[in-house]
Design an enzyme around this catalytic site. Structure first.
Site, PDB file in Angstrom:
ATOM      1  N   LYS A 125     -43.811  90.376 -43.073  1.00 19.41           N
ATOM      2  CA  LYS A 125     -43.690  88.989 -42.610  1.00 19.41           C
ATOM      3  C   LYS A 125     -44.217  88.914 -41.174  1.00 19.41           C
ATOM      4  CE  LYS A 125     -39.546  86.883 -41.686  1.00 19.41           C
ATOM      5  NZ  LYS A 125     -39.640  86.589 -40.237  1.00 19.41           N
ATOM      6  N   ASP A 155     -36.664  91.409 -37.921  1.00 18.37           N
ATOM      7  CA  ASP A 155     -36.627  91.947 -36.558  1.00 18.37           C
ATOM      8  C   ASP A 155     -35.386  91.441 -35.824  1.00 18.37           C
ATOM      9  OD1 ASP A 155     -37.440  89.346 -36.212  1.00 18.37           O
ATOM     10  OD2 ASP A 155     -39.196  89.818 -35.000  1.00 18.37           O
ATOM     11  N   SER A 156     -34.558  90.629 -36.522  1.00 13.54           N
ATOM     12  CA  SER A 156     -33.222  90.302 -36.010  1.00 13.54           C
ATOM     13  C   SER A 156     -32.390  91.575 -35.876  1.00 13.54           C
ATOM     14  CB  SER A 156     -32.519  89.288 -36.919  1.00 13.54           C
ATOM     15  OG  SER A 156     -32.621  89.674 -38.271  1.00 13.54           O
ATOM     16  N   ASP A 189     -40.385  92.677 -41.432  1.00 14.94           N
ATOM     17  CA  ASP A 189     -40.981  91.962 -40.298  1.00 14.94           C
ATOM     18  C   ASP A 189     -41.917  92.868 -39.507  1.00 14.94           C
ATOM     19  OD1 ASP A 189     -40.333  89.264 -40.054  1.00 14.94           O
ATOM     20  OD2 ASP A 189     -38.373  89.675 -39.155  1.00 14.94           O
ATOM     21  N   GLU A 197     -38.104  77.917 -40.306  1.00 16.72           N
ATOM     22  CA  GLU A 197     -36.861  78.100 -39.543  1.00 16.72           C
ATOM     23  C   GLU A 197     -36.596  76.920 -38.619  1.00 16.72           C
ATOM     24  OE1 GLU A 197     -36.357  81.965 -37.752  1.00 16.72           O
ATOM     25  OE2 GLU A 197     -34.582  81.322 -36.631  1.00 16.72           O
ATOM     26  N   GLU A 219     -44.919  86.016 -37.821  1.00 12.81           N
ATOM     27  CA  GLU A 219     -44.650  84.702 -37.252  1.00 12.81           C
ATOM     28  C   GLU A 219     -45.940  84.050 -36.753  1.00 12.81           C
ATOM     29  OE1 GLU A 219     -41.632  84.973 -34.218  1.00 12.81           O
ATOM     30  OE2 GLU A 219     -40.178  85.863 -35.601  1.00 12.81           O
TER      31      GLU A 219
HETATM   32  O1  KIV Z   1     -35.613  88.460 -38.388  1.00  8.59           O
HETATM   33  C1  KIV Z   1     -35.006  87.672 -39.138  1.00  8.59           C
HETATM   34  O2  KIV Z   1     -33.831  87.848 -39.475  1.00  8.59           O
HETATM   35  C2  KIV Z   1     -35.725  86.490 -39.599  1.00  8.59           C
HETATM   36  C3  KIV Z   1     -34.947  85.441 -40.347  1.00  8.59           C
HETATM   37  C4  KIV Z   1     -34.118  84.664 -39.409  1.00  8.59           C
HETATM   38  C5  KIV Z   1     -35.819  84.584 -41.170  1.00  8.59           C
HETATM   39  O3  KIV Z   1     -36.895  86.375 -39.378  1.00  8.59           O
END
Ligand code: KIV
Length: 271
Positions: free
Chosen positions: A120, A51-52, A90, A189, A122
């Site tokens: 994924k 989600d980056s 994510d 992280e 969090e």
């Molecule tokens: O969204 C992302 O890029 C991440 C990584 C920093 C692990 O969750």
């Protein structure tokens, strides 16, 4: 021979085997077809459709604004580009925190609409029920502990997490809970390297670190950071492998200059 080289397709089982064999796991983010294809051909083990994307693709300050539909678009593009690596997608902020039914629906949309291989999420204890429900339907889940950017407004800063004993204890407990819930791996992280080592050694499942030291079972970086597309973001943990920003800037400058000077296109570049 490494586990990685033996297999045609990387699965969650391959990732587990790599931990057992002591072979480090490589993970990199990607958000589109072209880069996913390059990374897959280069032999990356896991592509994370992070989600980056909210930051590096859409230009938002945080990961919070990206929607499930937008994550699905990015993941579909990535999946079209790969043949071999494992794709983790994510679940974005707001698509799973409400309740486990909502979380399951979001995960099912990711799996059905993108062809990705896993999701994924969090958080630890707070999301463990949702994780169990998702895994019970056959969807592999990667956990994410430490600095969890979807909670940035709670933390208030992107500084190293779990330096204090109380937070470190919670993280160790959460890691075990995620393993018991059935997660196939956990991202750690921005936590102290000693804590990451302790957690890694306490788990049967692999840990993938970002700013969590060399003892994690694997490492992940955001592609825009490691390729030097971003110039402003230079945390200590980042190793920049290229300065793509400089290369692109000089190529574009040359292109502009060639057009202005009527050098491009030449006789051989026309019909
Ligand atoms: O969204 C992302 O890029 C991440 C990584 C920093 C692990 O969750």
């Amino acid at each position: 021979m490494s586990v990685n080289k033996e297999v045609k397709k990387i699965t969650t089982h391959t990732i587990q085997k790599m931990k057992s064999n002591g072979e480090k796991i490589s993970m990199l983010t990607a958000y589109d077809f072209s880069f996913a294809k390059i990374f897959d051909n280069a032999g990356i083990d896991i592509i994370l459709v992070g989600d980056s994307a909210s930051n590096v693709m859409a230009g938002h300050e945080t990961t919070l604004p990206i929607t499930l539909d937008q994550m699905i678009y990015h993941a579909q593009s990535v999946v079209r580009g790969i043949e071999r690596c494992l794709v983790v997608v994510d679940l974005p902020f707001g698509s799973y925190q409400g309740n486990s039914k909502e979380a399951l629906n979001s995960a099912i949309r990711i799996m059905k609409e993108t062809g990705g291989h896993s999701v994924k999420m969090e958080g630890g204890e707070e999301v463990v029920e949702s994780i169990k429900r998702i895994i019970s339907t056959g969807i592999p889940v990667m956990g994410h502990l430490g600095l969890t950017p979807q909670s940035i407004y709670k933390f208030g800063t992107y500084t190293v997490r779990a330096r204090e004993e109380e937070e470190a204890l919670k993280l160790k407990k959460d890691a075990l809970l995620l393993q018991e819930a059935g997660c196939f791996a956990i991202v750690l992280e921005k936590i102290p390297a000693t804590l990451a080592k302790e957690v890694t050694e306490s788990l049967q499942i692999p840990t993938i670190g970002i700013g969590a030291g060399c003892d994690c079972d694997g490492q992940v970086l955001v592609m825009h950071d490691m390729l030097g597309i971003n110039t402003e973001f230079k945390p200590r943990f980042l190793r920049q492998y290229m300065n793509l920003n400089d290369s692109i800037t000089s190529s574009v400058k040359q292109y502009i200059s060639d057009i202005k000077s009527k050098d491009f296109p030449n006789q051989n570049e026309q019909y």
